[in-house]
Design an enzyme around this catalytic site. Structure first.
Site, PDB file in Angstrom:
ATOM      1  CD  GLU A 178      -2.883  -1.033   2.411  1.00 40.09           C
ATOM      2  OE1 GLU A 178      -2.679  -0.193   3.318  1.00 40.09           O
ATOM      3  OE2 GLU A 178      -3.825  -1.827   2.450  1.00 40.09           O
ATOM      4  CD  GLU A 389      -3.801  -5.739   3.817  1.00 44.96           C
ATOM      5  OE1 GLU A 389      -4.559  -4.892   4.329  1.00 44.96           O
ATOM      6  OE2 GLU A 389      -2.565  -5.615   3.784  1.00 44.96           O
TER       7      GLU A 389
END
Ligand code: BGP
Length: 481
Positions: A178, A389
């Site tokens: 991320e 995720e």
């Protein structure tokens, strides 16, 4: 777990293909603890919240966390109980390379990850390894961290060490977790040092993560791919965005580019580089504000080539969906990443019709995942997508976590529908295996399939209802087992 008999399937019951992989994820700083064991050096998170505990909701830190440094065998056992095909974990850079550089490799660090990988493989569980998940060695942060262009080589050198140690056994790689959270979160929210203006730091960091990822990918290509045939990607955090009204579609598209495109377009699009429209808008804004430099640091044509196409699958971290609109006259744009952007003059919010959770910004809108998978499939040339995720937070440690169970059921249903639509989703990784140190939320927010007793020195892990459900899904390979 008690013995489970799968219900016989009705004809129209959707099933996950036999090759579909289920997993759960963790990250080094959030679970390992052992922050100063052996020759490990402090990382950015060790230092930041030792110095400023008030930043974290409960003033806690990851010094011990889930103690996975010592309890990794139990973690593997949990993966087995859940019937997982994959376990996603990250390597702590400062545990493996205490100086930040490859001049010295820690024996203990090296062995820790080696044992974890071997332990998983013995149980038939595929490791999916994140090379970097937010925990930069403090030594490198002191040199400017992700705002310093040299980090692209620091990271590439580190990644080469990681590949040379583990590529014989690890087939799935993630480079930088991320980067949007790392750069925009780090600079806008935490005000990372060295730049008075967070907008300068966040965009330098943005470019450097793209180049660093690409250099690591090219090293794998040059030195390891022919022998080991692994797959590499970069996991992006991508909320799904929808317009408040049809008139807000244009600003919603810009928001997608601002959130996601800055981190995906350089890698996954055919043309490479920054999303053009957004680049112009941000650079015009910088000019207007009197900056001499463009806000998005330009890529050279060579850099565009270097970064473009450096992926073997698309890695998506999806949590929630938001509505987007421009501010109305007299209104202020939403603050912080989840509520709007002062650069785009937007407000982002939930739809009151969506499900709510104990955490204010987090709403439950399962169809958003399928809509987003369609968007990815039609926007980029992605042959394979792994959801790296997905999960939901709660604030109570209850073992009967009905909301989480239903969240997994309803989001997995959307994955099934997307597969039925013809999108090649090959894996789904839950965030997270067990409650852990959730960054600025400390131990307050719980995302775990397993609850962890943080008052117990043994950090006992206990399965929640959602864990029992998840294990039934992995066994029966459908959402109504
Ligand atoms: C992702 C991170 C994870 C994890 C999760 C939940 O952004 O990759 O490390 O923490 O989000 O995040 P949070 O606790 O901020 O809600």
């Amino acid at each position: 777990f008690s013995i489970l008999i799968c219900r016989s399937w009705s004809v129209d019951q959707l099933k996950f293909p036999p090759s579909f992989m289920f997993g759960a994820a963790s990250a080094a700083y959030q679970v390992e603890g052992a922050w100063n064991v052996s020759d490990k050096s402090p990382n950015l998170w060790d230092k930041l919240i030792h110095d400023r505990p008030e930043l974290v909701a409960d003033g806690s830190n990851g010094d011990v966390a889930c103690d996975s440094y010592h309890l990794w065998r139990r973690d593997i056992e949990m993966c087995e109980e859940l019937g997982l095909n994959m376990y996603r974990f990250s390597i702590s850079w400062s545990r493996l390379l205490p100086s930040g550089y490859p001049n010295y490799i820690s024996e203990d660090g090296k062995n820790y990850y080696s044992n974890l990988i071997d332990g998983l493989l013995e149980k038939g569980i595929e490791p999916i390894v994140t090379i970097f998940h937010f925990d930069l060695p403090q030594i490198l942060q002191d040199l400017g961290g992700w705002a310093n262009p040299l980090i692209t080589d620091w990271f590439a050198d580190y990644a080469e060490v990681v590949f040379s140690l583990y590529a014989d056994r690890v087939k799935y790689w993630l480079t930088i977790n991320e980067p949007m959270m790392l750069c925009d979160g780090g600079y806008e929210e935490l005000g990372a040092p060295y730049f008075d203006d967070p907008d300068v730091g966040r965009y330098l960091c943005n470019k450097h993560t793209m180049i660093a990822h690409a250099k690591a990918y090219r090293i794998y290509d040059d030195l390891f791919r022919d022998k080991y045939h692994g797959k590499i990607s970069l996991p992006t955090l991508f909320f799904w965005f929808k317009p408040f009204t049809p008139e807000d579609q244009e600003v919603t598209d810009l928001t997608i580019d601002h959130w996601e495109g800055r981190y995906a377009h350089p890698i996954f699009s055919k043309e490479g580089g920054w999303p053009r429209k957004l680049e112009k808008l941000l650079n015009d804004l910088a000019k207007k504000e009197g900056y001499k430099q463009p806000r998005l640091p330009p890529f050279t044509p060579e850099e565009i080539q270097l970064v473009r196409g450096t992926y073997d699958y698309y890695a998506l971290n999806h949590y929630t969906t938001r509505l987007v609109r421009r501010v109305k006259p007299g209104e202020q744009p939403g603050q912080w990443l989840f509520y709007g952007s002062s650069e785009l003059n937007t407000i982002m919010d939930k739809d009151p019709a969506w499900g709510t959770t104990a955490v204010d910004w987090f709403s439950v809108y399962p169809p958003g995942l399928r809509e987003q998978l369609h968007w990815l499939n039609s926007t980029y040339d992605v042959k394979e997508i792994i959801i790296t995720e997905n999960g939901v937070p709660s604030l109570d440690p209850d073992l009967v976590d009905t909301q989480r169970l239903e969240y997994y059921r309803d989001y997995l249903e959307q994955v099934l529908l997307a597969i039925k639509d013809g999108i090649n989703v090959t894996g789904y990784i839950a965030w997270t295996l067990m409650d852990n140190f959730e960054w600025l939320n400390g131990y307050v927010a719980k995302y775990g399939l397993y609850a962890v007793d943080f008052s117990d020195p043994n950090r006992t892990r206990t399965p929640r209802e959602s864990a029992r459900y998840f294990s039934a899904v992995t066994k029966c390979r459908t959402i109504h087992p």
